[in-house]
Design an enzyme around this catalytic site. Structure first.
Site, PDB file in Angstrom:
ATOM      1  N   PRO A  86     127.516  43.797  69.049  1.00 17.09           N
ATOM      2  CA  PRO A  86     127.942  45.161  68.700  1.00 17.09           C
ATOM      3  C   PRO A  86     128.903  45.204  67.518  1.00 17.09           C
ATOM      4  O   PRO A  86     129.088  46.252  66.910  1.00 17.09           O
ATOM      5  CB  PRO A  86     128.631  45.672  69.978  1.00 17.09           C
ATOM      6  CG  PRO A  86     128.810  44.507  70.873  1.00 17.09           C
ATOM      7  CD  PRO A  86     127.970  43.373  70.382  1.00 17.09           C
ATOM      8  N   GLU A  87     129.535  44.052  67.213  1.00 15.90           N
ATOM      9  CA  GLU A  87     130.541  44.009  66.144  1.00 15.90           C
ATOM     10  C   GLU A  87     130.082  43.065  65.033  1.00 15.90           C
ATOM     11  O   GLU A  87     129.318  42.138  65.282  1.00 15.90           O
ATOM     12  CB  GLU A  87     131.874  43.463  66.702  1.00 15.90           C
ATOM     13  CG  GLU A  87     132.468  44.267  67.843  1.00 15.90           C
ATOM     14  CD  GLU A  87     132.938  45.638  67.397  1.00 15.90           C
ATOM     15  OE1 GLU A  87     133.318  45.786  66.215  1.00 15.90           O
ATOM     16  OE2 GLU A  87     132.913  46.564  68.231  1.00 15.90           O
TER      17      GLU A  87
ATOM     18  N   HIS B  85     131.001  23.870  75.865  1.00 19.90           N
ATOM     19  CA  HIS B  85     132.407  23.936  76.296  1.00 19.90           C
ATOM     20  C   HIS B  85     132.570  23.616  77.776  1.00 19.90           C
ATOM     21  O   HIS B  85     133.564  24.002  78.383  1.00 19.90           O
ATOM     22  CB  HIS B  85     133.003  25.307  75.947  1.00 19.90           C
ATOM     23  CG  HIS B  85     133.150  25.519  74.462  1.00 19.90           C
ATOM     24  ND1 HIS B  85     133.315  26.760  73.881  1.00 19.90           N
ATOM     25  CD2 HIS B  85     133.157  24.634  73.426  1.00 19.90           C
ATOM     26  CE1 HIS B  85     133.413  26.628  72.559  1.00 19.90           C
ATOM     27  NE2 HIS B  85     133.315  25.337  72.258  1.00 19.90           N
TER      28      HIS B  85
ATOM     29  N   VAL C 296     130.954  28.907  80.003  1.00 21.26           N
ATOM     30  CA  VAL C 296     131.214  27.925  81.054  1.00 21.26           C
ATOM     31  C   VAL C 296     130.769  28.470  82.416  1.00 21.26           C
ATOM     32  O   VAL C 296     131.079  27.901  83.448  1.00 21.26           O
ATOM     33  CB  VAL C 296     132.724  27.565  81.093  1.00 21.26           C
ATOM     34  CG1 VAL C 296     133.169  26.922  79.778  1.00 21.26           C
ATOM     35  CG2 VAL C 296     133.600  28.783  81.411  1.00 21.26           C
TER      36      VAL C 296
HETATM   37  C1  BJW Z   1     128.833  41.343  72.932  1.00 22.96           C
HETATM   38  C2  BJW Z   1     128.829  42.184  74.009  1.00 22.96           C
HETATM   39  C3  BJW Z   1     127.587  42.512  74.526  1.00 22.96           C
HETATM   40  C4  BJW Z   1     130.881  41.867  73.483  1.00 22.96           C
HETATM   41  N1  BJW Z   1     126.484  42.012  73.967  1.00 22.96           N
HETATM   42  N2  BJW Z   1     127.731  40.868  72.384  1.00 22.96           N
HETATM   43  C5  BJW Z   1     144.176  25.532  64.231  1.00 22.96           C
HETATM   44  C6  BJW Z   1     144.962  25.067  65.267  1.00 22.96           C
HETATM   45  C7  BJW Z   1     144.421  24.369  66.365  1.00 22.96           C
HETATM   46  C8  BJW Z   1     143.051  24.145  66.437  1.00 22.96           C
HETATM   47  C9  BJW Z   1     142.269  24.630  65.399  1.00 22.96           C
HETATM   48  C10 BJW Z   1     142.821  25.298  64.312  1.00 22.96           C
HETATM   49  N3  BJW Z   1     141.813  25.651  63.464  1.00 22.96           N
HETATM   50  C11 BJW Z   1     140.660  25.241  64.003  1.00 22.96           C
HETATM   51  C12 BJW Z   1     140.919  24.615  65.171  1.00 22.96           C
HETATM   52  C13 BJW Z   1     139.930  24.032  66.069  1.00 22.96           C
HETATM   53  C14 BJW Z   1     139.682  24.935  67.246  1.00 22.96           C
HETATM   54  C15 BJW Z   1     139.260  26.300  66.742  1.00 22.96           C
HETATM   55  O1  BJW Z   1     138.142  26.535  66.320  1.00 22.96           O
HETATM   56  N4  BJW Z   1     140.165  27.252  66.779  1.00 22.96           N
HETATM   57  C16 BJW Z   1     139.900  28.596  66.236  1.00 22.96           C
HETATM   58  C17 BJW Z   1     140.159  29.645  67.306  1.00 22.96           C
HETATM   59  C18 BJW Z   1     140.772  28.769  65.015  1.00 22.96           C
HETATM   60  N5  BJW Z   1     138.638  24.287  68.000  1.00 22.96           N
HETATM   61  C19 BJW Z   1     138.914  23.372  68.913  1.00 22.96           C
HETATM   62  O2  BJW Z   1     140.046  23.074  69.233  1.00 22.96           O
HETATM   63  C20 BJW Z   1     137.716  22.694  69.525  1.00 22.96           C
HETATM   64  N6  BJW Z   1     137.869  21.289  69.489  1.00 22.96           N
HETATM   65  C21 BJW Z   1     137.968  20.643  68.325  1.00 22.96           C
HETATM   66  O3  BJW Z   1     137.950  21.198  67.250  1.00 22.96           O
HETATM   67  O4  BJW Z   1     138.083  19.259  68.463  1.00 22.96           O
HETATM   68  C22 BJW Z   1     138.431  18.514  67.303  1.00 22.96           C
HETATM   69  C23 BJW Z   1     139.938  18.403  67.275  1.00 22.96           C
HETATM   70  C24 BJW Z   1     140.542  17.434  68.021  1.00 22.96           C
HETATM   71  C25 BJW Z   1     141.937  17.308  67.988  1.00 22.96           C
HETATM   72  C26 BJW Z   1     142.709  18.212  67.238  1.00 22.96           C
HETATM   73  C27 BJW Z   1     142.082  19.231  66.504  1.00 22.96           C
HETATM   74  C28 BJW Z   1     140.673  19.317  66.532  1.00 22.96           C
HETATM   75  C29 BJW Z   1     137.605  23.075  71.009  1.00 22.96           C
HETATM   76  C30 BJW Z   1     137.380  24.532  71.188  1.00 22.96           C
HETATM   77  C31 BJW Z   1     137.377  24.855  72.690  1.00 22.96           C
HETATM   78  C32 BJW Z   1     137.222  26.334  72.944  1.00 22.96           C
HETATM   79  N7  BJW Z   1     137.531  26.585  74.322  1.00 22.96           N
HETATM   80  C33 BJW Z   1     137.363  27.942  74.830  1.00 22.96           C
HETATM   81  C34 BJW Z   1     137.866  27.978  76.298  1.00 22.96           C
HETATM   82  C35 BJW Z   1     136.838  27.302  77.218  1.00 22.96           C
HETATM   83  C36 BJW Z   1     137.320  27.236  78.621  1.00 22.96           C
HETATM   84  C37 BJW Z   1     137.530  28.596  79.224  1.00 22.96           C
HETATM   85  O5  BJW Z   1     136.558  29.336  79.471  1.00 22.96           O
HETATM   86  O6  BJW Z   1     138.684  28.929  79.485  1.00 22.96           O
HETATM   87  O7  BJW Z   1     135.999  28.324  74.745  1.00 22.96           O
HETATM   88  S1  BJW Z   1     138.220  29.179  73.867  1.00 22.96           S
HETATM   89  C38 BJW Z   1     136.949  30.399  74.025  1.00 22.96           C
HETATM   90  O8  BJW Z   1     136.373  30.642  72.731  1.00 22.96           O
HETATM   91  C39 BJW Z   1     135.856  29.754  74.878  1.00 22.96           C
HETATM   92  C40 BJW Z   1     134.621  30.235  74.172  1.00 22.96           C
HETATM   93  O9  BJW Z   1     133.516  29.410  74.480  1.00 22.96           O
HETATM   94  C41 BJW Z   1     135.017  30.191  72.728  1.00 22.96           C
HETATM   95  C42 BJW Z   1     134.156  31.044  71.836  1.00 22.96           C
HETATM   96  O10 BJW Z   1     134.327  32.393  72.114  1.00 22.96           O
HETATM   97  P1  BJW Z   1     133.093  33.395  72.080  1.00 22.96           P
HETATM   98  O11 BJW Z   1     132.093  33.005  73.084  1.00 22.96           O
HETATM   99  O12 BJW Z   1     132.624  33.565  70.690  1.00 22.96           O
HETATM  100  O13 BJW Z   1     133.770  34.735  72.636  1.00 22.96           O
HETATM  101  P2  BJW Z   1     134.625  35.837  71.851  1.00 22.96           P
HETATM  102  O14 BJW Z   1     135.386  36.609  72.849  1.00 22.96           O
HETATM  103  O15 BJW Z   1     135.362  35.264  70.721  1.00 22.96           O
HETATM  104  O16 BJW Z   1     133.512  36.786  71.225  1.00 22.96           O
HETATM  105  C43 BJW Z   1     132.710  37.613  72.060  1.00 22.96           C
HETATM  106  C44 BJW Z   1     131.699  38.310  71.178  1.00 22.96           C
HETATM  107  O17 BJW Z   1     130.810  39.024  72.018  1.00 22.96           O
HETATM  108  C45 BJW Z   1     132.315  39.326  70.215  1.00 22.96           C
HETATM  109  O18 BJW Z   1     131.771  39.120  68.913  1.00 22.96           O
HETATM  110  C46 BJW Z   1     131.873  40.679  70.779  1.00 22.96           C
HETATM  111  O19 BJW Z   1     131.649  41.660  69.750  1.00 22.96           O
HETATM  112  C47 BJW Z   1     130.585  40.301  71.451  1.00 22.96           C
HETATM  113  N8  BJW Z   1     130.185  41.167  72.549  1.00 22.96           N
HETATM  114  N9  BJW Z   1     130.159  42.527  74.290  1.00 22.96           N
HETATM  115  C48 BJW Z   1     126.613  41.214  72.867  1.00 22.96           C
HETATM  116  N10 BJW Z   1     127.486  43.363  75.602  1.00 22.96           N
END
Ligand code: BJW
Ligand code: ZN
Length: 241
Positions: free
Chosen positions: A215-216, A120, A104
């Site tokens: 890295p992971e 997102h 974001v």
């Molecule tokens: C490096 C590095 C370097 C480090 N070089 N790499 C059970 C309960 C409730 C909901 C759910 C559920 N099961 C599933 C769901 C759905 C849910 C979901 O998936 N949850 C899971 C966590 C289980 N999804 C949703 O709710 C989505 N909507 C949806 O499904 O709608 C349908 C629906 C409607 C009504 C009811 C239910 C469903 C919406 C998801 C929104 C996610 N929002 C966030 C916050 C955004 C705003 C903010 O910034 O605050 O988005 S959460 C956060 O996670 C953010 C990110 O975009 C997103 C993904 O994370 P990302 O980018 O992968 O980061 P990390 O930290 O996880 O990973 C970093 C990686 O980088 C690691 O692998 C490191 O190793 C690596 N790394 N240094 C390269 N130098």
């Protein structure tokens, strides 16, 4: 040069239509914390239910607004890193590269990528909680949160919280890119959040090669042609011709 890096360079050079799918890890080297890294991730310190759901915002709007305001300030002071710049350089060399990001922070666009799909939302925008749409001029409103000019409802950050639908146009663009690409670079995402995490599987099913840069280990490694273990800011520049 190590063999995996050579294979990845060859896949990129041979690709007619690469797509880059990124997560928080691509911005880590800009000093922006990830979410799920064990010690440094935001969710190690803060509760996602409180801060990244609509229910959490309604329960404590000023706490949530202030948390986003402090993150926005940090992002404003950050600069795109060599990973963002390498992705923009791939576009400059080829004419088109779609970047599908979960981030974001707006750093891909600031680095010069012109086709960025923000799944997102953006922390740089705000919108009316009651549904009036995008807000403008709120930056000068010092209330926490600022109020909608049309209906006085609180403004919220224009990001996608848990349980919310992703913006329809962004999902359509991301799915189209995943279906059409012949190579997907999956960079810096734990691939744990759906529906975004489906995209590499979608690309693979359509016959695309998948390269993971992280890295992971991640769930995507199993379908990757090449896994490059390391930091995006070191590996991506090494993929350039
Ligand atoms: C490096 C590095 C370097 C480090 N070089 N790499 C059970 C309960 C409730 C909901 C759910 C559920 N099961 C599933 C769901 C759905 C849910 C979901 O998936 N949850 C899971 C966590 C289980 N999804 C949703 O709710 C989505 N909507 C949806 O499904 O709608 C349908 C629906 C409607 C009504 C009811 C239910 C469903 C919406 C998801 C929104 C996610 N929002 C966030 C916050 C955004 C705003 C903010 O910034 O605050 O988005 S959460 C956060 O996670 C953010 C990110 O975009 C997103 C993904 O994370 P990302 O980018 O992968 O980061 P990390 O930290 O996880 O990973 C970093 C990686 O980088 C690691 O692998 C490191 O190793 C690596 N790394 N240094 C390269 N130098
Ligand atoms: Zn309104």
């Amino acid at each position: 040069m190590n063999t995996e890096l050579q294979r990845a360079r060859a896949l990129l050079a041979a690709s007619g239509d690469p797509v880059v799918f990124t997560g928080a890890g691509v911005s880590a080297e800009s000093g922006i914390p990830t979410f799920r890294d064990a010690l440094t991730g935001l969710w190690a310190e803060y509760d996602p239910e409180t801060l990244a759901t609509e229910a959490g915002f309604r329960a404590n709007p000023s706490l949530v607004w202030d948390w986003y305001a402090s993150r926005r300030e940090r992002i404003g002071q950050a600069e795109p890193n060599p990973a963002h710049r390498a992705i923009a350089a791939i576009e400059a060399a080829r004419g088109r590269v779609t970047v599908v990001t979960q981030n974001v922070d707006g750093l891909h666009a600031r680095a010069g990528s012109s086709d960025v799909v923000e799944l997102h939302g953006s922390i740089l925008r705000a919108r009316c909680l009651a549904g009036c749409g995008p807000a403008s001029g709120w930056e000068a409103d010092l209330r926490s949160p600022p109020r909608c000019r049309h209906c006085e409802a609180p403004l919220r950050p224009d990001v996608v919280w848990f349980g919310e639908w992703l913006p329809h146009e962004a999902v359509a663009a991301a799915e189209a890119a995943a279906a059409r690409c012949d190579l997907m670079l999956v960079v810096g995402t734990s691939a744990q959040v759906y529906p975004a995490a489906e995209l590499p599987f979608r690309a693979r099913r359509s016959g695309a090669e998948v390269i993971v840069i992280n890295p992971e280990p991640t769930e995507i490694d199993a379908i990757a042609s090449v896994v490059l273990r390391g930091r995006a800011g070191e590996i991506l520049p090494a993929l350039l011709p």
